[in-house]
Design a protein around this motif. Structure first.
Motif, short mmCIF file in Angstrom:
data_model
loop_
_atom_site.label_atom_id
_atom_site.label_comp_id
_atom_site.label_asym_id
_atom_site.label_seq_id
_atom_site.Cartn_x
_atom_site.Cartn_y
_atom_site.Cartn_z
N LYS A 116 0.84 -1.21 0.00
CA LYS A 116 0.00 0.00 0.00
C LYS A 116 0.87 1.26 0.00
N LYS A 134 -3.81 -12.48 -1.92
CA LYS A 134 -4.30 -11.14 -1.56
C LYS A 134 -3.36 -10.03 -2.06
N GLN A 138 -5.46 -6.54 -4.56
CA GLN A 138 -5.82 -5.26 -3.94
C GLN A 138 -6.07 -4.16 -4.95
#
Length: 381
Positions: A116, A134, A138
């Motif tokens: 992120k 995962k 995202q």
């Protein structure tokens, strides 16, 4: 002393050389690398860093050019100690250092939270070893990986456990990390679909050393096979204690246990052909020479064998450099589109990505152990 418009000749010459040197100064391209360099997974983390360092040294030695100009690559290594909080701290440090790309992190549990930060900064990130799905689900256009994910890994292992190893009653243990949970759950689903019965489910941690309680419980269920989702630093002692407790079952795990260090960690608990694991990558026969040559060069440079993922960190960094060269720029905004559509011939095979950033046509390599050495079973597409 002669003067040029009032300036001494000697001074003018020095200034001219200084200007010429500045004009010819090479661009320094910083590339971040993150892995655990301390803690139980440090031996794998250092292996990853060594692979990245080999790529940087090779690029600099051959005078790599971007946009018609020679550049210098500089590796900026960071230690996340396999800790998610430390991972975000070092990720921000790399952003602040203005790195042009990142190779890492090693673990899924550190790669996911750090991704992120890189996405927000617009910095491309290629993980050489994070397998949790995962990571690339995202929606971050900066996130890539050069290995297969847990869906592929656990799926292949589950089917192999039932169809080839004849595991009917299986026990599943995981270390509660993003990686361990992910690969264990995918294995469980695949094994059930292939006809197995899960007779026991147990949990540990990525720092545990005593497994007597959970293994005693597992033993009472009489499994044919025990699957462990976690790393070799935990799998080794677990195998030793299975041996001591007389747990008569085959042992299986994902890429986290599939290292050259497992025999040392497991000692007498590593029985010939009783442990099966999968590396989330690998090459078919056509690519074997390139990978063997890399491993030989690695051993010559570092005086040790590849542990597991050094070839993938090497390829990840080379892929970043290739994208920069194709774009004619090291600016992340400029070369990111080239990275997304790259076709790079690496030592681990052809590297190209799907729209999510997952490796296209990823391979898996199944291994067992014989005589204290990793032994190839098969390469699966």
């Amino acid at each position: 002393m002669q003067k040029i418009k009032g300036i001494p000749v000697a001074t003018a010459i020095v200034a001219a050389f200084a200007f010429a040197g500045a004009a010819q100064a090479q661009e320094v391209i910083k590339i971040g690398h993150v892995a655990p360099l301390t803690g139980p997974n440090a031996h794998i983390g250092k292996d990853n860093e060594n692979g990245a360092r080999m790529a940087v040294d090779e690029l600099n030695a051959k005078g790599f050019m971007i946009g018609g100009k020679k550049v210098t690559f500089q590796l900026v290594p960071q230690d996340d100690a396999s800790d998610p909080k430390q991972a975000t701290t070092v990720a921000q440090a790399l952003v602040d250092a203005k790195v042009k790309g990142v190779v890492g992190h090693m673990n899924s549990g550190t790669t996911i939270p750090a991704s992120k930060i890189y996405f927000d900064a617009g910095i491309p990130q290629i993980s050489p070893s994070a397998t949790n799905p995962k990571y690339t689900q995202q929606g971050f256009n900066t996130a890539f990986r050069v290995v297969a994910n847990d869906g592929q890994l656990g799926g292949v292992l589950g089917r192999y456990a039932v169809n080839e190893l004849k595991g009917k009653n299986v026990a599943v243990i995981d270390d509660r990390t993003a990686y361990g949970q992910g690969v264990a759950e995918e294995f469980r689903k695949s094994a059930l679909a292939a006809g197995a019965t899960v007779v026991a489910t147990q949990y540990t941690t990525d720092k545990a050393t005593d497994f007597n309680a959970i293994l005693t419980s597992v033993k009472s269920k009489k499994p044919d096979l025990v699957f462990f989702g976690g790393m070799d630093a935990v799998a080794g002692p677990m195998l030793r204690q299975m041996d001591q407790l007389g747990v008569a079952a085959k042992f299986m795990g994902g890429d986290g246990i599939c290292t050259t260090e497992l025999p040392n960690l497991a000692g007498p608990g590593l029985k010939d052909s009783e442990v099966v694991c999968a590396e989330a990558g690998g090459v078919t026969e056509a690519g074997k020479k390139a990978l063997d040559d890399f491993k030989a060069a690695y051993k010559k440079k570092f005086n040790q064998d590849v542990v597991i993922y050094a070839p993938y960190t090497y390829d990840a960094l080379m892929t970043l450099a290739d994208a920069m060269q194709k774009a004619g720029s090291s600016d992340p905004k400029v070369y990111l589109p080239e990275l997304a559509k790259i076709h790079h011939k690496g030592v681990t095979g052809e590297i190209a990505f799907d729209p999510k950033g997952d490796i296209l046509n990823g391979t898996l390599t199944l291994y067992t152990y014989k005589g204290g050495k990793r032994s190839l079973l098969s390469v699966v597409k």
